[in-house]
Design a protein around this motif. Sequence first.
Motif, PDB file in Angstrom:
ATOM      1  N   UNK A 156      -1.991   3.299  12.656  1.00  0.00           N
ATOM      2  CA  UNK A 156      -1.005   4.205  12.073  1.00  0.00           C
ATOM      3  C   UNK A 156      -1.620   5.567  11.828  1.00  0.00           C
ATOM      4  N   UNK A 157      -0.778   6.587  11.755  1.00  0.00           N
ATOM      5  CA  UNK A 157      -1.192   7.962  11.452  1.00  0.00           C
ATOM      6  C   UNK A 157      -2.124   8.565  12.500  1.00  0.00           C
ATOM      7  N   UNK A 164       0.814  -1.214   0.000  1.00  0.00           N
ATOM      8  CA  UNK A 164       0.000   0.000   0.000  1.00  0.00           C
ATOM      9  C   UNK A 164       0.849   1.267   0.000  1.00  0.00           C
ATOM     10  N   UNK A 165       2.126   1.122   0.317  1.00  0.00           N
ATOM     11  CA  UNK A 165       2.960   2.314   0.465  1.00  0.00           C
ATOM     12  C   UNK A 165       3.224   2.957  -0.894  1.00  0.00           C
ATOM     13  N   UNK A 166       3.081   4.252  -0.951  1.00  0.00           N
ATOM     14  CA  UNK A 166       3.550   5.053  -2.079  1.00  0.00           C
ATOM     15  C   UNK A 166       3.142   4.496  -3.444  1.00  0.00           C
ATOM     16  N   UNK A 204      -4.429   4.043   9.504  1.00  0.00           N
ATOM     17  CA  UNK A 204      -4.224   2.669   9.068  1.00  0.00           C
ATOM     18  C   UNK A 204      -4.338   1.764  10.285  1.00  0.00           C
ATOM     19  N   UNK A 205      -4.506   0.475  10.027  1.00  0.00           N
ATOM     20  CA  UNK A 205      -4.590  -0.471  11.140  1.00  0.00           C
ATOM     21  C   UNK A 205      -4.030  -1.820  10.724  1.00  0.00           C
ATOM     22  N   UNK A 225       5.204   5.619   8.863  1.00  0.00           N
ATOM     23  CA  UNK A 225       5.492   4.325   8.234  1.00  0.00           C
ATOM     24  C   UNK A 225       4.312   3.361   8.294  1.00  0.00           C
ATOM     25  N   UNK A 226       3.896   2.867   7.112  1.00  0.00           N
ATOM     26  CA  UNK A 226       2.877   1.804   7.047  1.00  0.00           C
ATOM     27  C   UNK A 226       3.420   0.502   7.604  1.00  0.00           C
TER      28      UNK A 226
END
Lengths: 286, 182
Positions: free
Chosen positions: A225-226, A66-68, A205-206, A130-131
């Motif tokens: 996250x976040x 999912x990152x970037x 995120x989770x 960071x994810x």
Amino acid sequence: MDLLDLMKSSIRAPGRLVNLLTIDELKGIDVDTSGATIGALATLAEIADHPDLARMFPALALAAGHAATPQVRNVATIGGNILQRPRCWYFRMAQYPCLKKGGDTCFAMDGENKYHAIFENSLCAMVHPSNTAVALLALDAVVRTAGSGEIPIRKFFVTPDQDILRESALAEGELVTQLFIPATGARSHYLEFRERQSFDWALVSAAAAAELEGQTLNNARVVLGSVAPIPWRIDLGEIAATDEALDRAADEAVRGATPLAKNKYKVQLARTAIRRSLRELARATE
Amino acid sequence: MAAAGAGRVSAEAGEAPEALGPGPVPCALSVNGREVRIEIEPRVTLLRALRHYSDYTGPKEICDRGACGGCTVLLDGKPVASCMMLALDAQGRPITTVEGLARDGKLHPVQEAFKTCDAYQCGYCTPGMLLSTVALLKENPAPSLDEIKRGLEGNLCRCAAYNHIFDAVQMAAKKMSASPAK
């Protein structure tokens, strides 16, 4: 890559850089029955596409995927990903002398704080970017370093209260060499909410993990996250895999949130992320 | 990778490696099958090396932060943001820019499809879109629409020609699987 970004933005001006890309021992992914050993230089694309990781540790493969963007995932390393500096726009703009840059003000407190923290935000309202850190924390990973040896990931990220100038427990000059994820047989899942479908930072995120026994999730934990300056772990212990029980746990988990003027929406997103990620673990039963 | 990796790194930390810069140093890049020798400061990005130190202006500088895909090149056959890596790190690895897609005066099938489908307006994102498409179709010769969107998620088109671009990718996929090229 993040360092180059910070240099372009005049946030960092290092006199000397050490190129780690030439160290082959930091590369590669090994999976066996004891768990996964991931070199600090393994790319997010390698992690997202690794069939054994996807099978044993889906939360991590999903988070990396999912990152970037493909262009970034093909180059970005897991070591660099967990050590990214905050994306907070006040931190990223040289003209704001914020706490993280040795200043005396968190400009997000009374400023534009839509994307900022809803937990642990009394000093600095950054969110950890960071994810993969979110997934690694849910999977009880261990960070191996050339230096102190091993740091459990729960002790790897530090809050602004602990050290305002850094986000990790790494000592000066200490190098992350590997991440180890123990094979525990736990199910795991990762999801995130964001504004755009492609190339966006998560709003929330989770990553959830637990062992499923009958209709009970044992050792259940969700890492958000976040929402905080560190990946925000919530341990739920033993919990029935029913909508009612999961909803109650989600409500309880966000009760202590302290949202700022423009990010109250994150509290609701966090509740939903907790519920959905845990439900996914329970749903995986045939 | 060796489990002993961690130990080795610290054991060797005492050896002082050769320091480069800050002045210009030699850099040898392999671009579209040709060797390009330039002198650059170590801080120069791959994008800048291609555009300013040699004549490859296909990759575009737009955001300069790896967020738009305009600077996409293929490195080892995979799309990367050339603005977010140093040119020195690309040495010894094959680089493909949009200039390397056409062969013997003939457009690449992906380029033909973009032309046929009118898959652009201003054209500024096109080099990056083409290269991401070439990489996608190499890995997945018959992508679904969702897979196309995911494969191109790192390339922004501010003219929003996306629908035509997705059409072009599908057309190229059909043509290329009908007559598999080199």
